[in-house]
Design an enzyme around this catalytic site. Structure first.
Site, mmCIF file in Angstrom:
data_model
loop_
_atom_site.group_PDB
_atom_site.id
_atom_site.type_symbol
_atom_site.label_atom_id
_atom_site.label_comp_id
_atom_site.label_asym_id
_atom_site.label_seq_id
_atom_site.Cartn_x
_atom_site.Cartn_y
_atom_site.Cartn_z
ATOM 1 N N HIS A 187 -9.658 2.261 -0.639
ATOM 2 C CA HIS A 187 -8.322 1.903 -0.571
ATOM 3 C C HIS A 187 -7.757 1.259 -1.940
ATOM 4 O O HIS A 187 -8.264 0.078 -2.400
ATOM 5 C CB HIS A 187 -7.906 0.921 0.539
ATOM 6 C CG HIS A 187 -6.417 1.160 0.844
ATOM 7 N ND1 HIS A 187 -5.241 1.435 0.140
ATOM 8 C CD2 HIS A 187 -5.779 0.632 2.018
ATOM 9 C CE1 HIS A 187 -4.191 1.430 0.705
ATOM 10 N NE2 HIS A 187 -4.264 0.863 2.108
ATOM 11 N N HIS A 199 -2.060 8.615 5.687
ATOM 12 C CA HIS A 199 -2.600 7.190 5.057
ATOM 13 C C HIS A 199 -3.884 6.858 5.298
ATOM 14 O O HIS A 199 -4.623 6.486 4.642
ATOM 15 C CB HIS A 199 -1.592 6.147 5.599
ATOM 16 C CG HIS A 199 -1.669 4.685 5.368
ATOM 17 N ND1 HIS A 199 -1.453 4.591 3.654
ATOM 18 C CD2 HIS A 199 -2.009 3.623 5.689
ATOM 19 C CE1 HIS A 199 -1.505 3.317 3.413
ATOM 20 N NE2 HIS A 199 -1.885 2.741 4.492
ATOM 21 N N CYS A 257 0.811 -1.349 0.022
ATOM 22 C CA CYS A 257 -0.090 -0.103 -0.015
ATOM 23 C C CYS A 257 0.710 1.373 0.032
ATOM 24 O O CYS A 257 0.178 2.376 0.002
ATOM 25 C CB CYS A 257 -0.841 0.091 1.112
ATOM 26 S SG CYS A 257 -1.998 -1.613 1.054
#
Lengths: 89, 460
Positions: free
Chosen positions: B386, B352, B210
């Site tokens: 995401h 994040h 990620c």
């Protein structure tokens, strides 16, 4: 639909795909056109043609046989041999 | 002397916008796209999470990516091309045809040997890999089932129907794809983009789960700063879809996804009621990074400066973030030091902010320790969900737009914050001099980028 008509329609669709893959005019493509010598197709083009023809006719073309086709006419006959009615269905 | 690096173009494909203008409008409006997962997936598993953020199909033909190229390329490669075309158009860098048959281009007035590509992806061509595998694994068993059906005759009520439904559920692509090897490689998008644009410098693929997009941008910045290249197309891409919901299910089994069933409220990073992250089908972002003086010399519009980058490793656990966030802090402090800035000079942090219980807790504690509660903080994942390896690049785009427009988007669904940070609660005019964008990842990757505002109309 008669046999001649079916062959003409398959040729028309094959010609469209060959033109699309090789980026040439459809008027440059005849049943006698040889992929390598006349249409300057390389090995990558051959794979691309196979994938594009399968997409166009929505069927699996037996890989080994189809990769050995030398002319557009042979491709048309190959597709017809795989099931003529289904090819234009 | 280290050279300075400017961002001169942005390009995106996302669930809430297939252009920078669409994305930015949707961001400021606080829009999100959250839908039930495909009903067909429910045939194959019991899912704890039932929501995702689907990616609308881009208009490939409008970008000159016809049927043949779509058959030859993994979706991540196509997303990279569309994002790169947008970014180059925005940067005022034209492209001219190089090989009409292969549909490749050369960049105008750019030295190809001094140009690079740096893309991040979490799982690369996994969708193509699954399609290829399923075709091989299931095609002959499906034929066997059909043959068996023909031989069964009268087997009593329901038997043939059961056989038919079983055969139908074995979904597989109808045809093998001879391009599957190339489409499956993790570097497929990077390489396809290099070929598409005849780029001859370094082409690098960064696999940092990620954090991939952020890491790819950081290394693109370093490549220019060090003098290796003058221009880099940098960013991230991801595409996570299959007929069975198998990729989604892996994340679901790891207990990382949203549990709330209400599409309007499920995705809520930094909120006390958060339950996991919203899985996105995919997306991509590419930024044109350019040596600052070269960009100015050609009259390019410099949107922001990439001023600092650092990355660290937790060396702790493949799937769990080190709870104290010590290496996250070191990445942030490293990026600040690289940019020559003190914490109080950062006005905005694009966090994040996944929305998982543990990650948000650790991230907010690190931010509080380093910055106190002064800088604005938001989570772009509260809007996009995401996108794994694309997320850092999409968030970098949002960070640059925030610097450029001196405003930013809200944290959607943030009602009861878990920490006393300056979360963005309304869109307003905000003075943002410098901004930080940070990403963390499975595998323990931590990465942070610092961007500086470049006032329009002149230096610095």
């Amino acid at each position: 639909m008669g046999e001649t008509d079916i062959r003409a329609e398959v040729f028309q669709r094959v010609r469209k795909v060959v033109a699309e893959v090789l980026k040439i005019g459809e008027d440059q493509i005849t049943l006698e056109s040889r992929y390598q010598e006349d249409l300057k197709a390389d090995s990558f083009d051959t794979l691309s043609l196979l994938v594009a023809l399968e997409d166009e006719f929505d069927r699996t073309l037996e890989d080994e046989g189809s990769l050995q086709l030398a002319t557009v006419g042979e491709t048309v006959d190959f597709i017809l041999s795989q099931g003529a009615q289904a090819a234009v269905g | 002397m280290r050279r300075r690096v400017a961002v001169t173009g942005l390009g995106v494909v996302s669930s809430i916008g297939a252009s920078v203008e669409e994305l930015w409008r949707a961001c400021l409006a606080g829009e999100s796209r959250v839908e039930p997962i495909p009903a067909s997936w429910l045939d194959y598993a019991d899912f704890a999470s039932r929501l995702w953020s689907p990616l609308p199909e881009p208009d490939w033909d409008a970008w000159g990516l016809g049927r043949i190229e779509r058959l030859q390329n993994d979706r991540t490669a196509l997303l990279a091309m569309v994002a790169a075309f947008q970014a180059l158009d925005a940067a005022g860098i034209g492209r001219e045809s190089r090989d009409e048959k292969r549909n490749t281009f050369a960049l105008k007035d750019v030295a190809p040997e001094r140009t690079g590509v740096s893309l991040g992806t979490g799982i690369g061509g996994i969708s193509s890999a699954l399609r290829s595998t399923l075709h091989q694994a299931l095609t002959r068993p499906k034929e066997s089932l059909r043959a068996l059906r023909g031989r069964l005759g009268d087997t009593g009520p329901g038997a043939l129907e059961l056989l038919d439904s079983t055969e139908r559920r074995l979904q597989a692509p109808a045809r093998a794809n001879p391009f599957a090897v190339a489409m499956t490689m993790p570097n497929t998008a990077t390489s396809a983009l290099s070929i598409k644009l005849s780029i001859l410098g370094s082409q690098r693929t960064h696999c940092a789960a990620c954090a991939s997009g952020t890491v790819a941008l950081g290394h693109g910045y370093r490549s220019i700063a060090s003098g290796e290249t003058d221009l880099v197309l940098a960013g991230g891409v991801e595409y996570l879809d299959d007929d069975y919901g198998a990729i989604f299910h892996s994340f679901d089994l790891a207990r990382t996804l949203v549990r709330d069933a209400d599409p309007a409220r499920a995705n809520r990073p930094f909120d006390r009621a958060r339950s996991g992250f919203l899985f996105s089908q995919g997306g991509g972002a590419v930024l044109v990074l350019e040596e600052l003086e070269q960009a100015r010399a050609r009259g390019a519009s410099c949107l922001a400066e990439v001023a600092g980058f650092a990355e660290t490793s937790d060396a702790y656990n493949l799937m769990v973030m080190e709870p104290e966030g010590r290496q996250i802090a070191r990445a942030v402090e490293g990026a600040l030091a690289d940019a020559g800035l003190r914490p109080e000079e950062i006005d905005y942090v694009n966090a994040h902010g996944t929305g998982t219980v543990a990650n948000d807790e650790t991230e907010t504690s690190v931010l509080a320790r380093i910055f106190g509660s002064r800088p604005l903080v938001n989570s772009t994942k509260s809007l996009l969900g995401h996108t794994l390896g694309a997320s850092g690049a999409l968030e970098a785009v949002v960070t640059v737009l925030s610097l450029q427009h001196q405003t930013t988007h809200v944290c959607r669904n943030l009602e009861e914050p878990i920490a006393d940070l300056n979360f963005v609660r309304r869109v307003d005019s905000y003075p943002i001099r410098n901004a930080l964008s940070q990403s963390f990842a499975f595998g323990g990757h931590n990465a942070a980028l610092v961007f500086k505002r470049i006032p329009q109309g002149g230096p610095p």
